[in-house]
Design an enzyme around this catalytic site. Structure first.
Site, PDB file in Angstrom:
ATOM      1  CB  VAL A  25      17.565   6.315   9.510  1.00  0.00           C
ATOM      2  CG1 VAL A  25      17.820   5.045  10.303  1.00  0.00           C
ATOM      3  CG2 VAL A  25      18.780   6.673   8.685  1.00  0.00           C
ATOM      4  N   GLY A  82      11.840   5.421   8.871  1.00  0.00           N
ATOM      5  CA  GLY A  82      10.504   5.908   8.499  1.00  0.00           C
ATOM      6  C   GLY A  82      10.070   7.032   9.430  1.00  0.00           C
ATOM      7  CD  GLU A 128      13.611   2.584  -1.181  1.00  0.00           C
ATOM      8  OE1 GLU A 128      13.929   3.586  -1.838  1.00  0.00           O
ATOM      9  OE2 GLU A 128      13.079   2.661  -0.054  1.00  0.00           O
ATOM     10  CE  LYS A 133      15.947   2.801   5.410  1.00  0.00           C
ATOM     11  NZ  LYS A 133      14.916   1.770   5.283  1.00  0.00           N
ATOM     12  N   GLY A 173       6.570   3.550   4.982  1.00  0.00           N
ATOM     13  CA  GLY A 173       5.176   3.950   4.764  1.00  0.00           C
ATOM     14  C   GLY A 173       5.096   5.434   4.470  1.00  0.00           C
TER      15      GLY A 173
HETATM   16  N1  HSE Z   1      12.002   0.609   1.256  1.00  0.00           N
HETATM   17  C1  HSE Z   1      12.259   1.089   2.569  1.00  0.00           C
HETATM   18  C2  HSE Z   1      11.932   0.016   3.570  1.00  0.00           C
HETATM   19  C3  HSE Z   1      11.455   2.345   2.792  1.00  0.00           C
HETATM   20  O1  HSE Z   1      11.300  -0.980   3.196  1.00  0.00           O
HETATM   21  O2  HSE Z   1      12.300   0.138   4.735  1.00  0.00           O
HETATM   22  C4  HSE Z   1      11.843   3.127   4.004  1.00  0.00           C
HETATM   23  O3  HSE Z   1      13.151   3.601   3.940  1.00  0.00           O
END
Ligand code: HSE
Length: 338
Positions: free
Chosen positions: A151, A153, A209, A224, A315
């Protein structure tokens, strides 16, 4: 610290780079010296009891596949088998998210816990589908289970929640939790980009993703919200308890229309009495109005009001930093216990 790492996508490789480049600093500041005794990607798994250096893994990955790593004592096989055979302190799971059955991550996490290794995962799938079961298994086995990178990043959302709840109770959570969709909405709003171009840019920047429909359809945010509801609100819920609407129905005209009223459209996840994810119009001045791949999470507490944390929510290096934070926390807790 003997580590097994699964997944060499953007996040897994970023972790190896950080460990390679910050080795001395990590050792000096935290006594942290991760030794990668097993590593796996979609091509297979290799193990060496003395450790495989991050440089060696990255080089071999660049050349075509880690199963090409050779040398004395190298074992190969599936990571699931190797986890049962090897002596490992921590299993790090950086495999791609699968929200259908959580595999292969779910089985790897279970196997590692049963082998009494501490676990760090950045994979949202197993947590969104079976958080209560994994937490219970980890508690029963006495292993530490960390998932900071699932959650926000690199931003320490779960740690912030812990602080907010120290002398108070968090009663509701709301936030912008997906970098890809926020990036797309912002680019459509500020530069008039069309949806496919904005998505392509988000993919090139490594935010999306592997299957970007998880982002677009709101499912990543729903994962999340599920994780936050379990971890912060103490609920026992799964992804299937969340009402989800993605941003695929948001047209450029909706964005322009909102702007005329001093509002922006953001994909907001909510956990409280009910769990939901949907595009909402919020005032431009709202603290949840973050730009690009930023995330914002707001906790409503019983006594001290609302607290918001913002930061870059996606990221490679950002999420790899969350893994390092979890490694440091495991290291420190194990030190206290010995
Ligand atoms: N694909 C997700 C996003 C990556 O864009 O937030 C991080 O969890």
């Amino acid at each position: 610290m003997r580590v097994a790492l699964a997944g060499l996508g953007v996040v897994g490789r970023s972790l190896l780079e950080l460990v390679r480049d910050r080795r001395e600093e990590l050792l000096k500041a935290y006594g942290l010296n991760p030794r990668f005794v097993a590593v796996a990607d979609k091509s297979g798994a290799v193990a060496r009891a003395t450790g495989i250096s991050p440089h060696e893994i990255l080089e071999q990955k660049r050349r075509g596949g880690i199963t090409g790593i050779e040398g004395a004592e190298v074992k190969s096989g599936t990571l699931l088998d190797l986890l049962g055979e090897l002596d490992i302190d921590v299993y790090i799971d950086a495999t791609p998210t699968n929200i259908v059955d959580g595999e292969p991550s779910y089985s790897l996490i279970r196997k590692a816990i049963l082998a009494r290794a501490d676990v760090i995962t950045v994979n949202k799938g197993p947590l969104a589908l079976a958080f209560p079961a994994i937490r219970e298994l980890a508690e029963r086995r006495g292993v530490i289970f960390r998932f900071s990178g699932t959650v926000g990043g690199g931003m320490p959302v779960l740690e912030f929640a812990k602080e907010c709840a120290r002398a108070d109770t968090i009663v509701a959570i709301e936030g912008v939790l997906n970098g890809t969709t926020n990036f797309i909405l912002t680019r459509m709003e500020e530069e008039g980009l069309d949806f496919p171009t904005a998505l392509k840019q988000a993919q090139e920047l490594g935010y999306a993703e592997r299957d970007p429909t998880l982002d677009i359809k709101g499912l990543d945010t729903a994962c999340k919200i599920t994780i936050l509801a379990n971890a912060v609100l103490g609920m026992k819920v799964t992804l299937h308890d969340v009402e989800v609407v993605g941003i695929d129905g948001v047209a450029r005209e909706d964005i322009v229309d909102a702007l005329k009223s001093g509002e922006v459209i953001r994909l907001i996840g909510r956990a409280g009495r009910r769990l939901s994810v949907m595009p909402e119009r919020i005032p431009k001045g709202d603290t949840l109005n973050v730009k690009e791949a930023m995330n914002a999470v707001r906790f409503t507490t019983q006594y001290s009001g609302r607290h918001t944390i913002t930061g870059k929510g996606a990221g490679g290096y950002e999420t790899a930093t969350a893994i390092l934070r979890d490694l440091i926390s495991i290291k420190q807790r194990r030190l206290v216990e010995t």
